[in-house]
Enzyme design. Structure first.
Site, PDB file in Angstrom:
ATOM      1  N   HIS A   8       0.882  -1.219   0.078  1.00 35.57           N
ATOM      2  CA  HIS A   8      -0.070  -0.025  -0.054  1.00 35.57           C
ATOM      3  C   HIS A   8       0.778   1.283  -0.090  1.00 35.57           C
ATOM      4  CE1 HIS A   8       0.334  -0.841   4.447  1.00 35.57           C
ATOM      5  NE2 HIS A   8       0.396   0.608   4.481  1.00 35.57           N
ATOM      6  N   HIS A  83       3.850   7.610   3.112  1.00 33.51           N
ATOM      7  CA  HIS A  83       4.727   6.392   3.145  1.00 33.51           C
ATOM      8  C   HIS A  83       4.241   5.207   2.141  1.00 33.51           C
ATOM      9  CE1 HIS A  83       1.600   4.677   6.112  1.00 33.51           C
ATOM     10  NE2 HIS A  83       2.026   3.429   5.494  1.00 33.51           N
ATOM     11  N   GLU A 132       7.424   1.582   5.143  1.00 29.19           N
ATOM     12  CA  GLU A 132       7.138   0.444   6.108  1.00 29.19           C
ATOM     13  C   GLU A 132       7.336  -0.871   5.685  1.00 29.19           C
ATOM     14  OE1 GLU A 132       2.666   1.064   6.453  1.00 29.19           O
ATOM     15  OE2 GLU A 132       2.461  -0.821   7.919  1.00 29.19           O
TER      16      GLU A 132
HETATM   17 CO    CO Z   1       0.942   1.776   6.088  1.00 26.81          CO
END
Ligand code: CO
Length: 141
Positions: A8, A83, A132
Site C-alpha cells: 500500500h 509512506h 513501512e
Molecule cells: Co501503512
C-alpha cells in the site's frame, strides 16, 4: 531481505470521510474498507482497494493532536503521500538485514493495520521515503 509486492501507499488526510467520497465519486473506487481506529498509533485508517488484488491506498487521519500525522498535516494541510509499504516474507529477517546495514528503524516491530508485523525505516536512510516493511499476510488472512 527479499523485496515483496508494494502492499500500500499511505496517504495522510484531514478527513477520511472526504477522501473516501472522493475516491468513490471521482476515482471510481468500488471496494473501500470500513475506517477503524488504531489508538496505539494515534490514527484512524481505511483501505481503498485497486482491482485484482492491486496495491491499496491507506488513508490515515489523526485521532488527536498527539498523533504523528497531525504534524504532517500542519506542514501539508491538504494531506499527501506519507509512506510506502512493501511486503516481505519474514519480518525478523528483514529487520536483521536493515539493522545490520545500520539503517534507522523507527520503534519496535509491531502489529500493523493488516494484522501482521510491521516496522518503519527512517526516510533519511531510504532516499527520502518513509518506508513501512510488512510481513506478507498468510493465505486466508
Ligand atoms: Co501503512
Amino acid at each position: 531481505m527479499k523485496l515483496g509486492r508494494l502492499n500500500h501507499i499511505g496517504v495522510a488526510t484531514p478527513s477520511i470521510a472526504y477522501s473516501v467520497a472522493y475516491y468513490r465519486e471521482v476515482m471510481g473506487a468500488v471496494e473501500v474498507s470500513e475506517p477503524f481506529d488504531m489508538a496505539s498509533q494515534g490514527v484512524k485508517v481505511c483501505f481503498v482497494d485497486t482491482p485484482n488484488g492491486g496495491t491499496q491506498i491507506e488513508l490515515i487521519e489523526p485521532l488527536s493532536e498527539a498523533s504523528p500525522i497531525h504534524g504532517f498535516l500542519e506542514k501539508n494541510p491538504l494531506g499527501g503521500q506519507h509512506h510506502v509499504c512493501f511486503e516481505v516474507p519474514d519480518i525478523a529477517a528483514a529487520r536483521d538485514w536493515f539493522e545490520g546495514l545500520g539503517k534507522r528503524i523507527l520503534g519496535p516491530t509491531r502489529i500493523g493495520a493488516h494484522g501482521t508485523p510491521i516496522f518503519f525505516l527512517h526516510p533519511k536512510d531510504m532516499m527520502g521515503v518513509l518506508t513501512e516493511i510488512m510481513e506478507t499476510p498468510r493465505e486466508g488472512h
